[in-house]
Design an enzyme around this catalytic site. Structure first.
Site: not given
Ligand code: GLN
Length: 486
Positions: A74, A149, A173
């Site tokens: 990532k 994400s 994420s």
């Molecule tokens: N979807 C969540 C957010 O937007 C989690 C994102 C993540 O785990 N990086 O914050």
């Protein structure tokens, strides 16, 4: 083929690291134009690394555990000499002068970097649509999102563009995109894996973990990346167990709790609910006792997270001021306007929204009403979990209330996007390890994921139950056709 089998074939000389890398590179060139999982494919480096491994094997050197395994990373994990953008204009040209601890450990174990994957900008999002460099598509159905994400990492594994990948999980994420893409995604215990070199989003929640196509491969990666690190003071100074040792231990006597509040939530897709409940039946047939438990504050996780995470993000992202690194706006009259313009031009709308929410929640007149209140609810959520773990060994929920949604369907309504994290966020708030694995398909042929949550540092039991469920359910054996699924 699993990582263990590949290692065996490599040792026998039936396959070379170069062949493994070339196979993945050709898969990427065939499908990634449609999926956009990768921001950068590190072709030369991958081939050079593979060459070194093949030469070492030819010289009779023992192969390290991940020798020749092509991995995707990532793009919020720093890779020395390889651009690390966080999918943001702010870091578009940022080439880290150092390597993150996790990736360092992977390369030392022989793994090969195949490329850096797309994400929601600064890991803020649930669909990989907020990337400044274009959205990633779901390999099962490109009209749908891969989740986020870490959507690029999940999609790359699902589409066969790499053997495994790393993501980060602040509120879901890793697990939510794993669920949307039909792969296995693990968020380890907070502190189990060093975050040194992970671009910080919300430091009390962030954790790094693997994506792969099986629990056994997840174990191989976790074994390498877990462990304390003097450069991350939040990493836990406890020994790393041998995670594969207990994978096949008997499940009898174990208790798994279905969190009542999750299954009662109105936003839960009935097909997801049914699939997860029949997975509970399967677990029962494997000797696990399944009971219902209550975590009364579970559904308050969302509101709590969306105060705490933006608050921490607003502090962490203050460093992007256009001075030392990152995007700098041209033609500013003075320092203040340079900083303002750099941040205005460098950050996308979702990141700005988080910074504004966080700054508001932390500001003098509101800190008690929002930030401190959220911390109190966080404590209550933790308490619910510890009460539950007095009764059961693991908790079972769906990973996400729905399967992969259509691209664009939540983009204009941030709160509806945030709701897709309903079931994953509580484990982050409590620092617990949790895994998502495929448990079925909906009537559109999209994967459904279940989530198992364990008590702090109980990854061995989490992986043991996940592995045996995976073997018994064999969900992917009868998978429907997915457009870019090998
Ligand atoms: N979807 C969540 C957010 O937007 C989690 C994102 C993540 O785990 N990086 O914050």
């Amino acid at each position: 083929m699993s990582i263990a089998e590949l290692r065996h074939q490599l040792e026998l000389g039936n396959v070379s690291a170069r062949e493994l890398v070339d196979e993945k590179l050709s898969r990427i060139s065939k499908v990634d134009g449609k999926i956009n999982a990768f921001l950068e494919v590190t072709i030369d480096r991958a081939r050079a690394d593979a060459k070194r491994i093949d030469e070492a094997r030819a010289a009779g050197d023992p192969l390290p555990p991940l020798a020749g395994i092509p991995l995707a990373i990532k793009d919020n994990l720093c890779t020395k000499g390889v651009t690390t953008t966080c999918s943001s204009r702010m870091l578009e040209h940022f080439v880290p002068p150092y390597e993150s601890t996790v990736t360092e450990r992977l390369w030392q174990s022989g793994a090969v970097l195949i490329g850096k994957t797309n994400l929601d900008e600064f890991a803020m999002g649930s669909s990989t649509e907020t990337s400044a460099f274009g959205a990633t598509s779901n390999p099962w159905d490109p009209s749908r999102v891969p989740g986020g994400s870490s959507g690029g990492s999940a999609a790359a594994v699902a589409a066969g563009e790499c053997i495994a990948a790393l993501g980060s999980d602040t509120g879901g994420s890793i697990r939510q995109p794993a669920s949307f893409c039909g792969v296995v995604g693990l968020k380890p215990t907070y502190g189990r894996v060093s975050r040194w070199g992970l671009v910080a989003f919300a430091s009390s929640l962030d954790q790094i973990g693997p994506f792969s196509t099986s629990v056994a491969d997840t174990v191989e990666i976790l074994q390498v990346i877990a462990g304390s690190d003097p450069r991350d003071s939040t990493s836990l100074k406890v020994p790393v167990p041998n995670y594969s040792a207990s994978l096949s231990d008997s499940l009898s006597g174990l208790r798994v709790g279905l969190i009542k509040e999750c299954f009662e939530h109105g936003g839960l897709d009935p097909q997801v609910k049914e699939s997860v409940l029949s997975s509970a039946d399967l677990l029962q047939s494997l000797g696990v006792e399944v009971v219902e438990v209550s975590c009364p504050r579970f559904n308050d996780g969302i509101a709590t997270y969306y105060v705490i995470a933006p608050s921490e993000a607003s502090a962490n992202l203050a460093r992007y001021d256009g001075v030392k690194y990152g995007y700098r706006s041209e033609d500013s009259e003075n320092l203040a306007s340079m900083t303002t313009r750099s941040r205005t031009e460098g950050f996308g709308p979702e990141v700005k929204r988080r910074i504004l929410i966080g700054t508001y929640a932390l500001s003098a007149g509101y800190v008690d009403a929002y930030y401190k209140k959220a911390q109190k609810v966080r404590t209550l959520i933790r308490r619910d979990f510890s009460n539950a773990f007095n009764k059961v060994d693991l908790l079972l929920t769906p990973t996400s209330p729905t399967t992969a949604f259509l691209a664009g369907s939540h983009s204009s309504d941030p709160v509806s996007m945030y709701l897709s994290d309903l079931l994953t966020i509580p484990a982050n708030l409590a620092g617990l390890p949790a895994i998502s694995l495929p448990c079925g398909f909906d009537e559109d042929g999209l994967p459904i994921g279940l989530q198992l949550i364990a008590n702090v540092l109980d990854e061995p039991r989490l992986l043991q139950v996940a592995h045996q469920f995976e073997q018994a359910a064999d969900v992917l054996a009868n998978k429907p056709a997915g457009q870019f699924i090998p």
